[in-house]
Design a protein around this motif. Structure first.
Motif, mmCIF file in Angstrom:
data_model
loop_
_atom_site.group_PDB
_atom_site.id
_atom_site.type_symbol
_atom_site.label_atom_id
_atom_site.label_comp_id
_atom_site.label_asym_id
_atom_site.label_seq_id
_atom_site.Cartn_x
_atom_site.Cartn_y
_atom_site.Cartn_z
ATOM 1 N N LEU A 1 6.434 -1.242 1.378
ATOM 2 C CA LEU A 1 7.733 -1.343 2.056
ATOM 3 C C LEU A 1 8.052 -0.045 2.791
ATOM 4 O O LEU A 1 8.522 -0.066 3.928
ATOM 5 C CB LEU A 1 8.840 -1.680 1.059
ATOM 6 N N GLU A 2 7.757 1.068 2.183
ATOM 7 C CA GLU A 2 7.996 2.380 2.805
ATOM 8 C C GLU A 2 7.181 2.514 4.102
ATOM 9 O O GLU A 2 7.703 2.930 5.138
ATOM 10 C CB GLU A 2 7.620 3.475 1.805
ATOM 11 N N LEU B 1 10.563 -7.457 -3.701
ATOM 12 C CA LEU B 1 10.879 -6.395 -4.660
ATOM 13 C C LEU B 1 12.146 -6.717 -5.464
ATOM 14 O O LEU B 1 12.238 -6.352 -6.641
ATOM 15 C CB LEU B 1 11.026 -5.051 -3.950
ATOM 16 N N ARG B 2 13.111 -7.387 -4.850
ATOM 17 C CA ARG B 2 14.323 -7.775 -5.573
ATOM 18 C C ARG B 2 13.996 -8.757 -6.708
ATOM 19 O O ARG B 2 14.609 -8.720 -7.763
ATOM 20 C CB ARG B 2 15.346 -8.425 -4.631
ATOM 21 N N GLU C 1 6.378 -1.276 -3.357
ATOM 22 C CA GLU C 1 7.369 -0.283 -2.928
ATOM 23 C C GLU C 1 6.775 0.652 -1.863
ATOM 24 O O GLU C 1 7.411 0.952 -0.847
ATOM 25 C CB GLU C 1 7.844 0.504 -4.147
ATOM 26 N N LYS C 2 5.546 1.080 -2.087
ATOM 27 C CA LYS C 2 4.858 1.945 -1.120
ATOM 28 C C LYS C 2 4.617 1.183 0.191
ATOM 29 O O LYS C 2 4.790 1.737 1.284
ATOM 30 C CB LYS C 2 3.527 2.438 -1.715
ATOM 31 N N GLN D 1 10.542 -4.862 -12.491
ATOM 32 C CA GLN D 1 10.166 -3.464 -12.236
ATOM 33 C C GLN D 1 8.958 -3.008 -13.048
ATOM 34 O O GLN D 1 8.312 -2.031 -12.693
ATOM 35 C CB GLN D 1 11.356 -2.542 -12.476
ATOM 36 N N GLY E 1 1.173 -6.159 -2.923
ATOM 37 C CA GLY E 1 1.524 -4.792 -2.552
ATOM 38 C C GLY E 1 0.326 -3.936 -2.194
ATOM 39 O O GLY E 1 0.355 -3.178 -1.218
ATOM 40 N N TRP F 1 4.607 -3.494 -8.608
ATOM 41 C CA TRP F 1 5.856 -2.855 -8.186
ATOM 42 C C TRP F 1 5.615 -1.598 -7.326
ATOM 43 O O TRP F 1 6.147 -1.486 -6.224
ATOM 44 C CB TRP F 1 6.719 -2.499 -9.395
ATOM 45 N N LYS F 2 4.830 -0.663 -7.809
ATOM 46 C CA LYS F 2 4.617 0.601 -7.084
ATOM 47 C C LYS F 2 3.928 0.369 -5.747
ATOM 48 O O LYS F 2 4.306 0.963 -4.735
ATOM 49 C CB LYS F 2 3.821 1.591 -7.937
ATOM 50 N N LYS G 1 11.317 -6.661 0.925
ATOM 51 C CA LYS G 1 12.562 -6.321 0.221
ATOM 52 C C LYS G 1 12.947 -7.448 -0.732
ATOM 53 O O LYS G 1 13.333 -7.191 -1.882
ATOM 54 C CB LYS G 1 13.694 -6.074 1.228
#
Length: 167
Positions: free
Chosen positions: A101-102, A84-85, A98-99, A89, A7, A94-95, A81
């Motif tokens: 992916l955004e 992350l699934r 997620e960032k 968490q 990530g 994780w963070k 995605k």
């Protein structure tokens, strides 16, 4: 190996994916040019075929290689995605994932937007040619909103005349 993460790496590299929008925007033109020159020039065709036979090309055509960058952003988005699934968490990644992916989703939207703009401009060019090139409607800021048949009602005698409207 002690803290496997992706990530944070993708987060640093993801902003560069926006430049794929330019590639995607010109993809159809590039494919058409390759097709045209392959048909027009036997030498060009021979050179392309000769290069495609090389082991490094993996038995894929030039067009297949040209398609790879177009598919890259959606592929990254799907992989993230899925990652992350499956990632707990409470994971350290994780963070950042997620960032990432955004940011990648934003780049995908940017590419899709570039495609829509090119399609819109192409449609405006077709309309321009249909109108006999009398009106200068080809401008990057112009946008085709809607087109279609309408009925124009005359104010005096309420007769209806068919028209074709470009909005």
């Amino acid at each position: 190996t002690t803290t496997p993460r992706i990530g944070d790496i993708l987060q640093k590299l993801a902003p560069f994916l926006k430049m794929y929008g330019e590639y995607v925007k010109n993809f159809d033109n590039a494919m058409e040019l390759v097709k045209t020159w392959t048909e027009r020039s036997p030498l060009f065709k021979f050179i392309i075929q000769d290069i495609q036979k090389e082991k490094v090309c993996g038995n894929l055509t030039l067009q297949h290689h040209m398609l790879e960058p177009v598919q890259r952003i959606p592929r990254y988005e799907m992989l993230l995605k899925d990652y992350l699934r499956k990632l707990p968490q409470d994971s350290l990644d994780w963070k950042d994932a997620e960032k990432s992916l955004e940011i990648i989703s934003t780049a995908a939207s940017h590419s899709n937007s570039a495609i829509r703009k090119m399609e819109n401009l192409k449609k405006l060019l077709e309309i321009y040619e249909m109108l006999g090139e009398e009106e200068d409607i080809v401008n990057p800021s112009n946008e085709l909103i809607k087109e279609g048949q309408i009925l124009k009602l005359a104010a005096r005698n309420t007769s209806a005349q068919e028209r074709y409207l470009f909005l």
